[in-house]
Write an enzyme that holds these catalytic residues in place. Structure first.
Site, PDB file in Angstrom:
ATOM      1  N   GLU A 291       0.767  -1.386  -0.029  1.00 48.20           N
ATOM      2  CA  GLU A 291       0.063   0.200  -0.083  1.00 48.20           C
ATOM      3  C   GLU A 291       0.709   1.230  -0.051  1.00 48.20           C
ATOM      4  OE1 GLU A 291      -2.452  -0.160   3.289  1.00 48.20           O
ATOM      5  OE2 GLU A 291      -2.910  -2.220   3.205  1.00 48.20           O
TER       6      GLU A 291
ATOM      7  N   LYS B 247       2.634   4.627   1.447  1.00 48.17           N
ATOM      8  CA  LYS B 247       2.613   4.864   2.922  1.00 48.17           C
ATOM      9  C   LYS B 247       1.975   6.420   2.819  1.00 48.17           C
ATOM     10  CE  LYS B 247       5.252   5.391   7.143  1.00 48.17           C
ATOM     11  NZ  LYS B 247       4.592   6.375   7.446  1.00 48.17           N
TER      12      LYS B 247
ATOM     13  N   ASP C  48       1.290  10.157   3.727  1.00 49.06           N
ATOM     14  CA  ASP C  48       2.069  11.092   4.570  1.00 49.06           C
ATOM     15  C   ASP C  48       1.037  12.025   5.368  1.00 49.06           C
ATOM     16  OD1 ASP C  48       4.156  11.937   5.913  1.00 49.06           O
ATOM     17  OD2 ASP C  48       4.996  12.849   4.306  1.00 49.06           O
TER      18      ASP C  48
ATOM     19  N   GLU D 256      -5.607   7.085   7.386  1.00 46.39           N
ATOM     20  CA  GLU D 256      -4.708   8.357   7.464  1.00 46.39           C
ATOM     21  C   GLU D 256      -5.508   9.611   6.989  1.00 46.39           C
ATOM     22  OE1 GLU D 256      -2.147   7.475   8.766  1.00 46.39           O
ATOM     23  OE2 GLU D 256      -0.527   8.964   8.096  1.00 46.39           O
TER      24      GLU D 256
ATOM     25  N   TYR E 154      -7.070   2.035   6.102  1.00 43.90           N
ATOM     26  CA  TYR E 154      -6.266   0.918   5.581  1.00 43.90           C
ATOM     27  C   TYR E 154      -6.298  -0.039   6.909  1.00 43.90           C
ATOM     28  CZ  TYR E 154      -3.091   4.008   8.505  1.00 43.90           C
ATOM     29  OH  TYR E 154      -2.667   4.772   9.215  1.00 43.90           O
TER      30      TYR E 154
ATOM     31  N   LYS F 276      10.622   2.944   3.199  1.00 47.32           N
ATOM     32  CA  LYS F 276      10.620   4.406   2.669  1.00 47.32           C
ATOM     33  C   LYS F 276      11.262   4.713   1.628  1.00 47.32           C
ATOM     34  CE  LYS F 276       9.188   6.473   6.884  1.00 47.32           C
ATOM     35  NZ  LYS F 276       9.953   7.465   7.310  1.00 47.32           N
TER      36      LYS F 276
ATOM     37  N   CYS G  84      16.486  44.817  15.261  1.00 49.11           N
ATOM     38  CA  CYS G  84      15.697  44.518  14.350  1.00 49.11           C
ATOM     39  C   CYS G  84      16.273  45.067  12.943  1.00 49.11           C
ATOM     40  CB  CYS G  84      14.166  45.002  14.742  1.00 49.11           C
ATOM     41  SG  CYS G  84      13.205  45.004  13.111  1.00 49.11           S
TER      42      CYS G  84
ATOM     43  N   CYS H 190      13.784  47.867  11.876  1.00 51.82           N
ATOM     44  CA  CYS H 190      13.442  49.325  12.594  1.00 51.82           C
ATOM     45  C   CYS H 190      14.456  49.597  13.788  1.00 51.82           C
ATOM     46  CB  CYS H 190      12.128  49.234  13.446  1.00 51.82           C
ATOM     47  SG  CYS H 190      12.148  48.096  14.806  1.00 51.82           S
TER      48      CYS H 190
ATOM     49  N   CYS I 214      11.276  41.239  17.405  1.00 53.86           N
ATOM     50  CA  CYS I 214      11.430  42.647  17.530  1.00 53.86           C
ATOM     51  C   CYS I 214      10.059  43.033  18.187  1.00 53.86           C
ATOM     52  CB  CYS I 214      11.368  43.209  16.098  1.00 53.86           C
ATOM     53  SG  CYS I 214      11.018  44.857  15.974  1.00 53.86           S
TER      54      CYS I 214
ATOM     55  N   CYS J  43       7.012  48.638  14.282  1.00 51.63           N
ATOM     56  CA  CYS J  43       8.046  48.246  13.289  1.00 51.63           C
ATOM     57  C   CYS J  43       7.137  48.078  11.995  1.00 51.63           C
ATOM     58  CB  CYS J  43       8.463  46.749  13.611  1.00 51.63           C
ATOM     59  SG  CYS J  43       9.675  46.279  12.436  1.00 51.63           S
TER      60      CYS J  43
HETATM   61  S1  IVH Z   1      -0.919   0.506   9.068  1.00 53.12           S
HETATM   62  C1  IVH Z   1       0.009  -1.519  12.868  1.00 53.12           C
HETATM   63  N1  IVH Z   1      -0.852   1.311   6.422  1.00 53.12           N
HETATM   64  O1  IVH Z   1       2.311   5.232   9.294  1.00 53.12           O
HETATM   65  C2  IVH Z   1      -0.480  -1.218  11.264  1.00 53.12           C
HETATM   66  N2  IVH Z   1       0.069   2.633   8.285  1.00 53.12           N
HETATM   67  O2  IVH Z   1       4.778   4.993  10.573  1.00 53.12           O
HETATM   68  C3  IVH Z   1      -0.166   0.410  11.553  1.00 53.12           C
HETATM   69  N3  IVH Z   1       0.627   5.045   7.425  1.00 53.12           N
HETATM   70  O3  IVH Z   1       1.015   4.921  12.418  1.00 53.12           O
HETATM   71  C4  IVH Z   1      -0.450   1.191  10.726  1.00 53.12           C
HETATM   72  N4  IVH Z   1      -0.089   4.712   5.632  1.00 53.12           N
HETATM   73  O4  IVH Z   1      -0.199   6.673  10.479  1.00 53.12           O
HETATM   74  C5  IVH Z   1      -0.659   1.347   7.905  1.00 53.12           C
HETATM   75  N5  IVH Z   1      -1.051   2.178   4.324  1.00 53.12           N
HETATM   76  C6  IVH Z   1      -0.731   2.500   5.530  1.00 53.12           C
HETATM   77  C7  IVH Z   1      -0.214   3.591   6.136  1.00 53.12           C
HETATM   78  C8  IVH Z   1       0.035   3.793   7.420  1.00 53.12           C
HETATM   79  C9  IVH Z   1       0.458   5.611   6.244  1.00 53.12           C
HETATM   80  C10 IVH Z   1       0.898   5.607   8.912  1.00 53.12           C
HETATM   81  C11 IVH Z   1       0.261   5.427  10.031  1.00 53.12           C
HETATM   82  C12 IVH Z   1       1.221   4.673  10.884  1.00 53.12           C
HETATM   83  C13 IVH Z   1       2.365   5.219  10.573  1.00 53.12           C
HETATM   84  C14 IVH Z   1       3.501   4.585  10.861  1.00 53.12           C
END
Ligand code: IVH
Length: 681
Positions: free
Chosen positions: A120, A122, A124, A182, A235, A323, A423, A426, A441, A446
Site C-alpha cells: 500500500e 505509505k 504522509d 490516514e 487501511y 521508505k 531589528c 526598525c 522585534c 515596526c
Molecule cells: S498500517 C499496525 N498502513 O504510518 C499497523 N499505516 O509509521 C500500522 N501509515 O501509524 C498502520 N500509510 O499513521 C498503515 N497504508 C498504511 C499507512 C500507514 C500511512 C502511517 C500510520 C502509521 C504510520 C507508521
C-alpha cells in the site's frame, strides 16, 4: 567492554532521548517539525542500536518504546483507543526489506514461507481512529501517544470521505467498528492553502502532513473549507471485522464497500520480489499521485499469520514501512539573512547557490531559529546537503564540515551566525523569551509588523473597526499616513479622501467607525494592543483582575503570573510589552487621541447576564466547537471551568460523555444537553 565506551554510550543515549522527545513534541503537538523524517529516523535508529548493544541503558520511557508524543494540554479531550495504535518499523533500502522477509521466515519457522503481501502507499498524513456504534459515526481520535488520542470528532465530521453511516446492506450492524486510516491533504489543496496563508501573513505549512494535522486540531475559528478538503483513506479494521474476512486484501475490499476511500494504488504481491517491484513502481509514479506518500507499507496478507507473528512494543512484526530515499543535493551558503515576519519573529534564512532538488530550483532555506542554527552549526560559506522535506520545502540536512576544515586553511573566516541584536527593519533591540526559541522585534511600530497589527486591532474581537479592511490598511501604511497604531485615530477625513478608491462618503464612514470603536472596553483594548499570547480569555482575566490599565502597567511579572489562568510565558510577555517605554508612550497617545474605556467596578464579573455567578463544565461531543459554547456562556456572565466539583452548577453533556458525566451524576450536578443550555440562555 571498556567502561569508557559504556560511559560514552550512556551520555549519547541521554542526548538522543532528549533530542527525540523535543522533535516528537514539534512534530506531533505543534505540527511544525524542525528536522526531516530521515533525520528523525536516523536519531531513533541510533538510539535503538545503542539500546540493543547496552540493554541496561534501555529505559521503559525511552522514545523507542512508544509512539508519538505526550498529548497533555492541547485543548482537546483525550480518549483511550479501543486497542493501541501502533507505529511501523522502517526499511530504508532493498537490503532491509529482504531482511524483513527473512525475519518473517525465521519467526514462522520456515525456509520458504511463501508469504503473500499487500503493498500500500505509505500515506504522509495524520493517523486517526474512527469509531462507529451501530453503524453510526460516533467518535474520531488522533493517534496521540498510541494509547489514547485527542477527540477531534467535530473536526472529522465535515470530511466528505468519512461516511456518517456505514453502508452495510445486511443488518444487524456490528455493534462497534474501529476503522483506522490516514487523514491526508491532497497536494492541490495543500498548495492552495499555503498560498492563502502567505497572503494572510500566516506561516505556511512545511508539508501536507503538517497541514492535515494542523487542520484536524483547529480549536478556534474553525475553517470548514479546510476540513472539507481533507481526505480520509482507510487501511485497517481494528474491531468489527466479520469472521469471513481473513486477509488484509479482503479488509480493504470491505472498507471500500462500507463507503470508505481505500488507496487505489494498493496491490497484492506474491513474494518479496513482487513487493520490491511494487515499491519501485510506486516510487516512479510518486510525482503523479494526488497525495503525498513517503514510501510503501508492506503487510502480510493473511490475518492468521499476522496474529501468529504478533507485535513488539511499538510496531507489528507483520508489516514494515519501506521508505523512499530522500532526494538530496549539495549547495553552498552564500549568506544568512534575518527576515522579520508579521508577528515580529526574526527568521534566519540561508541564501543558497541555486540548485535543482526534486524538480524545483531552490535558492533559500529557512533555518527556523537560533537553536536550529547552533545545532546544525550552519555558517556562511559552508557546503551543505539540502533536501526537500515532504517534497515541498527545502531544508538544510547537514553541513559538510570536512569541506569547511579544508577551506579554512585558505583563510576563509566561517564566523558562527547570530541573529541580530537589533531589528533589521526598525533597529529596536530584539528580545528572546526564556521559554521560546523565537527571537522577536518587540516594537509595535515596526513597519514589518504594523500592517498585521492594524488588521488585528480592527478585527471583530478587538476594536471592531467597521470598513478598515486589508487593502485600506496597506494603503495607509504604504503612503506613510499610519506609522503606528495610534495614528489611526489621528486620521482626518481630507487625508482619507486622497487615497485610491476612497470617496467623500467612505472617508466619512471610516472616521465615524473609528470614532465609535474608540469608545471601548478594557478587554477589547488589551486584545487590540496585539500583545503576544493575549487573546480574549487572557484579556478578560486581566481586565477583571486589574479593573483598569494603569494597575496592570505597574504590576510586576510575578504579580501577573500569580493570577489564576496565567502562566509564566504569558506573564512575561505581558510584562515586557507594557514595560517598554515605546509601548507606554503609544498607549498614552491612544488615550490622548480619544480612545477610552470604563474602569471595571470592584466586584465586576466578566459581564453581567443571565448566567452571572453560575459555573459550567462542558463535556462530550457537542455539535460545534467547544469554544463557541464557552463564549456563549461567558458572554451571559457564566464561568466555564475544566472539572466537575460540588461547586459546579451545570454540566453540559454532548454525545459520548464519559467520566465527567458520571462524576456530575454522583455529585447531583444538574445535567443539560445543548437544548437545555439554549433554554437557560
Ligand atoms: S498500517 C499496525 N498502513 O504510518 C499497523 N499505516 O509509521 C500500522 N501509515 O501509524 C498502520 N500509510 O499513521 C498503515 N497504508 C498504511 C499507512 C500507514 C500511512 C502511517 C500510520 C502509521 C504510520 C507508521
Amino acid at each position: 567492554m571498556a567502561d569508557s565506551d559504556r560511559e560514552q554510550a550512556k551520555e549519547r543515549v541521554e542526548v538522543l532521548t532528549r533530542d527525540i522527545s523535543h522533535h516528537n513534541a514539534l512534530y506531533y503537538r505543534e505540527d511544525q517539525p524542525e528536522i526531516t523524517d530521515a533525520e528523525y529516523d536516523r536519531l531513533l535508529r541510533e538510539l535503538r542500536d545503542l539500546e540493543v548493544e547496552y540493554p541496561e541503558l534501555l529505559r521503559p520511557d525511552s522514545p523507542t518504546q512508544k509512539v508519538g508524543a505526550s498529548i497533555a494540554g492541547t485543548g482537546f479531550e483525550t480518549a483511550p483507543h479501543r486497542s493501541p495504535m501502533l507505529s511501523l518499523d522502517n526499511a530504508m533500502d532493498e537490503g532491509e526489506m529482504r531482511a524483513f522477509n527473512q525475519r518473517l521466515g525465521r519467526l514462522l519457522d520456515s525456509e520458504n514461507p511463501g508469504i503473500t503481501f499487500i503493498g500500500e502507499p505509505k500515506l504522509d498524513g495524520s493517523g486517526v481512529e474512527l469509531i462507529y456504534l451501530d453503524g453510526q459515526f460516533a467518535q474520531g481520535l488522533t493517534r496521540g501517544d498510541g494509547q489514547s488520542g485527542e477527540d477531534v470528532t467535530v473536526n472529522l465530521k465535515p470530511l466528505p470521505s468519512i461516511p456518517s453511516k456505514l453502508q452495510i446492506s445486511q443488518e444487524p450492524f456490528p455493534p462497534v467498528v474501529s476503522v483506522r486510516g490516514e487523514v491526508v491533504l491532497p497536494l492541490a489543496d495543500f498548495r492552495r492553502l499555503n498560498e492563502a496563508r502567505l497572503v494572510r501573513g500566516d506561516e505556511p505549512f512545511a508539508n501536507p502532513r503538517n497541514a492535515a494535522a494542523g487542520s484536524l486540531r483547529q480549536i478556534h475559528d474553525i475553517d470548514y473549507d479546510r476540513l472539507r478538503s481533507l481526505e480520509f483513506r482507510a487501511y485497517a479494521l481494528a474491531e468489527g471485522k466479520p469472521e469471513e474476512v481473513t486477509t488484509q486484501w479482503a479488509t480493504l475490499k470491505l472498507l471500500d464497500a462500507w463507503g470508505f476511500h481505500v488507496s487505489p494504488e494498493s496491490r497484492r504481491c506474491n513474494n518479496v520480489d513482487e513487493a520490491i517491484a511494487f515499491h519501485q513502481s510506486l516510487q516512479a509514479d510518486r510525482a503523479n499521485l494526488p497525495v503525498e506518500i513517503d514510501g510503501t507499507v508492506i503487510k502480510v496478507d493473511s490475518i492468521s499469520v499476522q496474529n501468529e507473528l504478533g507485535h513488539v512494543a511499538r510496531s507489528p512484526r507483520w508489516a514494515i514501512a519501506y521508505k523512499f530515499p530522500p532526494e538530496q543535493v549539495r549547495s553552498v551558503i552564500t549568506g544568512i539573512e534575518a527576515q522579520v515576519g508579521r508577528t515580529g519573529a526574526l527568521t534566519p534564512v540561508a541564501k543558497l547557490e541555486p540548485v535543482q532538488v526534486g524538480g524545483v530550483i531552490v535558492s533559500n532555506s529557512s533555518l527556523h531559529n537560533q537553536d536550529e542554527i547552533d545545532r546544525k552549526d550552519v555558517r556562511t560559506g559552508d557546503a551543505v546537503i539540502i533536501q526537500r522535506a515532504g517534497d515541498v520545502i527545502p531544508q538544510i540536512v547537514r553541513v559538510l564540515l570536512e569541506e569547511r576544515d579544508l577551506k579554512k586553511n585558505k583563510k576563509k573566516s566561517y564566523e558562527p551566525y547570530r541573529l541580530p541584536e537589533n531589528c533589521p527593519v526598525c533597529n529596536t533591540a530584539t528580545i528572546r523569551l526564556e521559554a521560546e526559541s523565537v527571537t522577536r522585534c518587540p516594537n509595535l511600530d515596526c513597519p514589518a509588523q504594523l500592517k498585521n497589527n492594524l488588521r488585528h486591532l480592527a478585527s471583530r474581537g478587538a476594536l471592531d473597526v467597521d470598513g478598515l479592511g486589508e487593502k485600506l490598511i496597506d494603503q495607509l501604511v504604504d503612503t506613510g499616513l499610519v506609522k503606528r497604531l495610534s495614528d489611526l485615530f489621528a486620521l482626518k477625513q481630507e487625508q482619507l479622501e486622497e487615497l485610491e478608491r476612497m470617496g467623500e462618503k467612505s472617508a466619512a464612514n471610516l472616521i465615524e467607525s473609528l470614532q465609535k470603536s474608540s469608545q471601548t472596553t478594557l478587554t477589547r483594548l488589551l486584545i487590540a494592543l496585539g500583545i503576544r499570547h493575549v487573546g480574549a480569555t487572557v484579556a478578560d482575566t486581566l481586565a477583571r483582575h486589574f479593573r483598569d490599565l494603569d494597575p496592570l502597567i505597574e504590576a510586576t511579572a510575578n504579580q501577573i503570573e500569580g493570577i489564576d489562568g496565567i502562566g509564566q510565558t504569558i506573564a512575561e510577555s505581558i510584562f515586557r510589552f507594557l514595560d517598554s517605554p515605546e509601548n507606554q508612550a503609544e498607549i498614552q497617545r491612544l488615550r490622548d487621541l480619544g480612545v477610552t474605556w470604563p474602569a471595571l467596578e470592584a466586584d465586576a464579573g466578566p459581564q453581567e447576564g443571565k448566567l452571572t455567578g453560575l459555573s459550567f463544565v462542558l463535556t462530550g461531543t457537542l455539535s460545534g466547537p467547544r469554544d463557541t459554547f464557552k463564549q456563549k456562556i461567558e458572554s451571559a456572565g457564566g464561568k466555564v471551568v475544566g472539572s466537575v466539583s460540588k461547586k459546579t452548577d451545570y454540566l453540559v453533556a454532548g454525545e459520548n460523555a464519559g467520566s465527567k458525566l458520571k462524576k456530575a451524576t454522583e455529585l447531583g450536578v444538574t445535567i443539560l444537553d445543548e437544548d437545555g443550555l439554549e433554554n437557560l440562555l
